[in-house]
Structure formats: C-alpha cells, structure tokens
Scaffold this active site. Sequence first.
Site, PDB file in Angstrom:
ATOM      1  N   ASP A 193      18.438 -17.659  54.991  1.00 37.18           N
ATOM      2  CA  ASP A 193      17.707 -16.436  55.359  1.00 37.18           C
ATOM      3  C   ASP A 193      17.712 -16.236  56.868  1.00 37.18           C
ATOM      4  OD1 ASP A 193      15.407 -15.700  52.869  1.00 37.18           O
ATOM      5  OD2 ASP A 193      16.560 -17.543  52.792  1.00 37.18           O
ATOM      6  N   ASN A 229      17.011 -26.918  52.544  1.00 37.52           N
ATOM      7  CA  ASN A 229      16.900 -25.604  51.913  1.00 37.52           C
ATOM      8  C   ASN A 229      15.805 -24.762  52.593  1.00 37.52           C
ATOM      9  OD1 ASN A 229      16.694 -24.651  48.389  1.00 37.52           O
ATOM     10  ND2 ASN A 229      16.001 -23.490  50.132  1.00 37.52           N
ATOM     11  N   ARG A 238      18.227 -31.306  49.569  1.00 39.66           N
ATOM     12  CA  ARG A 238      19.284 -30.316  49.371  1.00 39.66           C
ATOM     13  C   ARG A 238      19.277 -29.366  50.562  1.00 39.66           C
ATOM     14  NH1 ARG A 238      15.287 -28.046  45.427  1.00 39.66           N
ATOM     15  NH2 ARG A 238      14.759 -25.925  46.097  1.00 39.66           N
ATOM     16  N   ARG A 299      12.723 -29.820  40.121  1.00 43.36           N
ATOM     17  CA  ARG A 299      12.359 -29.306  41.442  1.00 43.36           C
ATOM     18  C   ARG A 299      10.831 -29.263  41.540  1.00 43.36           C
ATOM     19  NH1 ARG A 299      14.363 -23.579  41.217  1.00 43.36           N
ATOM     20  NH2 ARG A 299      13.957 -23.967  38.991  1.00 43.36           N
ATOM     21  N   GLU A 301       8.829 -27.528  43.329  1.00 42.65           N
ATOM     22  CA  GLU A 301       8.289 -26.167  43.476  1.00 42.65           C
ATOM     23  C   GLU A 301       8.492 -25.320  42.226  1.00 42.65           C
ATOM     24  OE1 GLU A 301      12.611 -25.555  44.515  1.00 42.65           O
ATOM     25  OE2 GLU A 301      11.139 -27.182  44.601  1.00 42.65           O
ATOM     26  N   GLY A 333      21.740 -21.111  47.217  1.00 45.89           N
ATOM     27  CA  GLY A 333      20.975 -19.914  47.548  1.00 45.89           C
ATOM     28  C   GLY A 333      20.919 -18.937  46.404  1.00 45.89           C
ATOM     29  N   ASP A 335      19.913 -18.916  43.112  1.00 42.06           N
ATOM     30  CA  ASP A 335      19.210 -19.543  42.004  1.00 42.06           C
ATOM     31  C   ASP A 335      18.349 -18.469  41.307  1.00 42.06           C
ATOM     32  OD1 ASP A 335      17.941 -19.555  44.536  1.00 42.06           O
ATOM     33  OD2 ASP A 335      16.570 -21.141  43.945  1.00 42.06           O
ATOM     34  N   GLU A 533      13.004  -8.126  48.909  1.00 39.48           N
ATOM     35  CA  GLU A 533      13.951  -9.238  48.941  1.00 39.48           C
ATOM     36  C   GLU A 533      15.279  -8.858  48.300  1.00 39.48           C
ATOM     37  OE1 GLU A 533      13.917 -13.769  47.051  1.00 39.48           O
ATOM     38  OE2 GLU A 533      12.947 -12.105  45.996  1.00 39.48           O
ATOM     39  N   GLU A 548      12.473 -16.311  38.380  1.00 37.27           N
ATOM     40  CA  GLU A 548      11.313 -17.182  38.207  1.00 37.27           C
ATOM     41  C   GLU A 548      10.033 -16.637  38.839  1.00 37.27           C
ATOM     42  OE1 GLU A 548      12.960 -21.674  38.034  1.00 37.27           O
ATOM     43  OE2 GLU A 548      13.099 -20.754  40.014  1.00 37.27           O
TER      44      GLU A 548
END
Length: 609
Positions: A193, A229, A238, A299, A301, A333, A335, A533, A548
Amino acid sequence: MALMFSHVNKFWRATNTRVCVPKRKLYFVYQNRYFSSCVTTHQFLASQIYCYGELLHTVQMAHLFADSKTFVDMKLKNTPDETIARFKTFMAAKNNEPTQDEIREFVENNFDELGKEFIPWVPTDWIEHPAFLDNIQDPDLKQWGFDLNAIWKDLGRKMIDDVHINPHFYSIIPVDKPVIVPGGRFIEFYYWDSFWIIRGLLYSQMTHTARGMLENFMSIVRRFGFIPNGGRIYYAQRSQPPLLAAMIKSYVEFTNDTQLAVESLEVLEHEFEYWMNNHTVQARGYNVCAYGGISPGPRPESYSEDIETAKAFATDHEKEEHYAELKAAAESGMDFTSRWFINDQGEQKGDLTHLKTRSIVPVELNAILHWNAKIIAEFSRLAGNTAKAEEYEMKAAKILEAIEAVHWNEEAGVWLDYDLINNKPRNYFVPTNLAPLWTKSYNLSDTEKISKSVLQYIEKLELDKYPGGVPNTFYRTGEQWDFPNVWPPMQYLLIKGLENLNTTESKELSTRWGHRWVKSNFQAYKETRTMFEKYDAERFGGHGGGGEYEVQKGFGWSNGIIIEFLNNYGRNITLPSNAGNDGGKLKMWSVIGISAIALIAIVVGKLLL
C-alpha cells in the site's frame, strides 16, 4: 513444488538484544515454530499472545468480534507472562469450557481497546495548496484534489512513547517516524500500500513524511531481514510484493536526494537477497520466485475464518498445508482470488480449499524483482561502485531471461503465471499479466511488437468495455480480488504500463483509462464523500465488496493514485455540466464537512433563542 527455505536451529536467548544469523539463514526454530532471525525479546514474548497458543485460539473461536483482526490489535493490560498465567487460572476455574460471555469478560479485564498504540498526527509538512492542484482545470476536480490532500491529515498516525518503553504490551511493530495508514480496519502501515501512498505524498509535496516512512521501512529490514506484510508482529512471517526499492526511487526522482539512494543500498540488497534466497522455485529450468509463508497455524488476524475453511481437510498435515497457502496468498496482496486456485483438473475454478499459491509462479513478483535489481544497479553507480552495479545488472538480466522463458506466452500475446503442479502456463486474465510493462521487464527493442500483441489481447478480452475499470479476474467467486471488483493498484499498473510502452496506440489507451479512472472515482466520491479500497467494474462510480471484511474507506492507495492522475491528466479532464442530478458538482457541505454544518446549526439555534 515446495519453497526452498533456509532454516537454522537456535534456542531463544532471553535478552533484549537481537538474535541475528548469517545472511542466508533467515529463521530460527523455537518449540517447532519459526521466528525471524532478527527479532527482539518483546516480539517473541508478545507473539505468545498474538500469534499462536491456547489463549489466541480460545478468544478467536469464541467469535467475540465481527472482525477477527480486532482482538489481535488490542493492547495488553499486563505483561504477556502475567496474562498467560491469568488465562491458565481462568481456564482451570471454568473446567476448560468457558462460555462466550465469560471469555468476553476475561478479554475486557485483560486487554484494552484496539488503537491504543497510536495518536492522530497531522503531518508537519502538510500544505493546503500543493502544486499538483494547479494542474487541474475543472473546478470540481480541483476541489476534490483539495479534499484528497486534506485526507492525509486524517490518515496520519504517530506511536505513543509507551510503545517504545513497553513494546511487549502491543502487537504493533515499533517504528520511530509517524506513518500514513491505509484507513478503515487497517490502522497500521502496510507494505505494498505504501508505494502508492508515498507517491501521493510526494505529489502533495510532503517529502518529509514520505522520507520518514522510508526510514521506518529501512529500519525494519535491518531488524527482520525483510518488510512484513504489515506493521504487526502477527504479520512478521510473511512479506508483500517488494516495492521498497521503487518507493526510494520515486523519492529520489522527486527530491534529487541521491544521498538517500546511496544510503539505502545495503538495505535494498539485503531485501533482494532475502527474496532470492527464500522464495526461489524451479520452472522450465529457471530459478524464479513465488509467494509463500513459513509459520504454522491459521492467520492470527483471520483465525476463525481459517479454521473454518480448513475443516474441509481430514488430516493435520493437510490443514497446515492449507494454512500455508492462505498465508502465501496474503503475502501476494491478493487475498483472496481464483488466481490462486488449482483444482483437480488443473483449472482455475474452485474455492479457498483449492488454493495453491505456492505452486504458481506469479508474473508481477518476478517483474518487481527484476525492477529491484535494476534499481540497485542504478544506485550502485550513483555510489561509484561499478563492480556492484555490474553484478546487479547481471542479476537483472538473468531474471529477465527467466521472465521471457517462463512467463511470456506467444499464443496469448502477454505474460502468464506458471502452474508448477501441471507444468503449464495459466491462461486466465489478471491485470498482472501486463505487469512487465509497468516495470519495463521486457526487451525494449521489441516494444512495437509487444505493443501490438498487448493491444490485441486487450481487444480480444474486451477489457475496455467495463464502465468502472478493468476487473481483477473474470470469475465471480465472492472473493474480493475476483470479478467484479476493480483494484486501484491494478488500474495503476495497467495505465502506467501502457504509458511506458510509449507507442501512439498504447499511450492513447493509457490516457483514456486514466481519465475513466479519475471520473469513476470522482463519481463515487460525489455520491458518498468517500474514497474506497476497491471499486466495481460493472458500475461507473460503484464501490467493491466481497471477501472477509466490509469494503474499507479512507483510502491510502486510492488517494495516492488519484492525486498522481489528477496531476498528470487534470488539465485535460472536464466533467460534463449535467453529470448526475446535481450537475456533477461537489456541494459546499462536502468542503466544510457535515460535522461543521451541524455545529453551525447549533450555534445559530442558540442565537435565535
């Protein structure tokens, strides 16, 4: 084909110094878990809360929050050791079967709300009228430019002193300089980003803020060996597409600060070698790179979501393989998307259980690494290090050779991802099929041929027919990186890539798509007073969805790209006078703000009384 990782077994040393190992040995193992080779004690201690373990499992599987990221962003009220001790006592008292309400009470007693690590920060170099605004003719687009420039103040964050004093109370990765965050649920820095955020800052003449973010990233490479990330310890196993070199190149081009280019060389070389040493696979006899993470388990999160999709697998080994694929997709990126699906027939159709990210060689990753090698060579020449420049020019040439052999597909007329399981190209559309145009990862002497081929590909797939921009794929799965969603970075990649080709036809299409992207984003902003976004290919001015979490507002990379495009195209874009019910105009209250209008109304009301 599995990724080839270098591992080194080391026991944790409980000190406040970093545990560092030689360049090619980038991880150590403790209790069967991998850790970055350069971590501090607080990161290890905090990881027992935020990255793995029974406490994380119990809380996340209780579904206390609509967004799983909420819990892992909350601050501890006590040390990690004390929190774990309290949790063990709590579980024993509840016979290891606490209710959801009891778990919620435990969290409320032991964790603070998320966001405690930051305070809002207005960048000290923010100016009201940056020069890019003078390149905009249309008054409504110019007002929009003012609004976008003001959003940087809303997205500024500075870490409080306690993060540096007591880092083990937080999941945040400490950095010294303030940051511009993407927005919405993303309240910390994110790696790729930041490329578009920094370019937007540079066009907004906020060079000090941009440099601070670059210095943060360089410090992180020195600590971790790569850039995670995002700015949380649960992201620390990652990365994301490695765009630091391109960020620094952008900064140098805007400021002519060649000294930073020279000072960054060691860091950029270290990051480049991290990718080449730890993400390399073999395809068609060439060394190429693929995405992949190494930490076990879901993951943190997205913990409960990962547990849910893993239910489709029978064995623990299969579940772990699935978790690894999820993390590899997150590293890309994208996902998630059908781009990473390989079903039993070797096709793209499927769902998250068909993720095979680690077995797909991605076009853009290898193109970006080629770009990195060229930038390191360029900066080495600035430093007067001819030998190093020649070394990295040779590395760039080898990567380019691999891109041409593995990715270029004469029949399709573009570059394609490569399937390592079935040993074949993946002839499915994704904007990254044109990524080498953006990074100039092709033989420049073939420009005319490539331009003709690429334009035929675009015409054949009818990529120009979508009113809201080019979709990320043609497959409607409900995943956020699939149809009909349109992503700002991918529009940028396409538009800048076509511009880089520099043929009459490619530049005409680049300009037309650039104008369309500006107008469509403006329409969305006019209707909602929001930058999103992601957007919707099927509706001019529509915003995206799926995946998600809910569509996020803010939004760092969207702002940065539009600011750059307003600078580049603003003299030639005029909005229609009858656009929409309000003539396409930004009403006055968009400038003042709804809250300000409400405040004025209250004051006037009191005066009338």
